[in-house]
Motif scaffolding. Structure first.
Motif, short mmCIF file in Angstrom:
data_model
loop_
_atom_site.label_atom_id
_atom_site.label_comp_id
_atom_site.label_asym_id
_atom_site.label_seq_id
_atom_site.Cartn_x
_atom_site.Cartn_y
_atom_site.Cartn_z
N TYR A 20 0.86 -1.17 0.00
CA TYR A 20 0.00 0.00 0.00
C TYR A 20 0.89 1.22 0.00
O TYR A 20 1.75 1.37 0.87
CB TYR A 20 -0.92 -0.02 1.23
N GLU A 37 -7.18 -4.22 3.48
CA GLU A 37 -7.37 -3.83 2.08
C GLU A 37 -8.70 -3.11 1.85
O GLU A 37 -8.82 -2.30 0.95
CB GLU A 37 -7.25 -5.05 1.17
N LYS A 38 -9.67 -3.41 2.70
CA LYS A 38 -10.98 -2.76 2.59
C LYS A 38 -10.88 -1.29 3.01
O LYS A 38 -11.53 -0.43 2.43
CB LYS A 38 -11.98 -3.50 3.48
N ASP A 39 -10.08 -1.00 4.04
CA ASP A 39 -10.00 0.37 4.54
C ASP A 39 -8.63 0.65 5.15
O ASP A 39 -8.49 0.84 6.35
CB ASP A 39 -11.11 0.58 5.59
N GLU A 41 -6.62 3.20 5.19
CA GLU A 41 -6.41 4.47 5.88
C GLU A 41 -6.90 4.44 7.32
O GLU A 41 -6.30 5.04 8.20
CB GLU A 41 -7.08 5.63 5.12
N LYS A 42 -7.98 3.72 7.56
CA LYS A 42 -8.52 3.62 8.91
C LYS A 42 -7.47 3.03 9.87
O LYS A 42 -7.24 3.55 10.95
CB LYS A 42 -9.78 2.77 8.90
N TYR A 43 -6.85 1.93 9.43
CA TYR A 43 -5.88 1.27 10.30
C TYR A 43 -4.59 2.08 10.44
O TYR A 43 -3.98 2.10 11.50
CB TYR A 43 -5.59 -0.15 9.80
#
Length: 58
Positions: A20, A37-39, A41-43
């Protein structure tokens, strides 16, 4: 390496990894990899959340 989703220690021989923005992230399981992979930026913004699926999906 720390799994960015659950915070577990993982080593670079893990088969679960994704790239990423030019950086490789390693995961303890396919579940963590999919969640990242779904989100991603959140992690990256909020840090590890624990194993996916444990926070109220009953």
């Amino acid at each position: 390496m720390i799994d960015p989703v659950c915070g577990m220690e993982v080593n670079e021989s893990s088969p679960y990894k994704t790239m990423y923005k030019g950086k490789i992230y390693y995961f303890c399981s396919s579940m963590c990899k999919k969640a990242f992979e779904k989100d991603p930026e959140k992690y990256l913004r909020e840090g590890p959340k624990g194993m996916p699926g444990e926070e109220g999906h009953h």
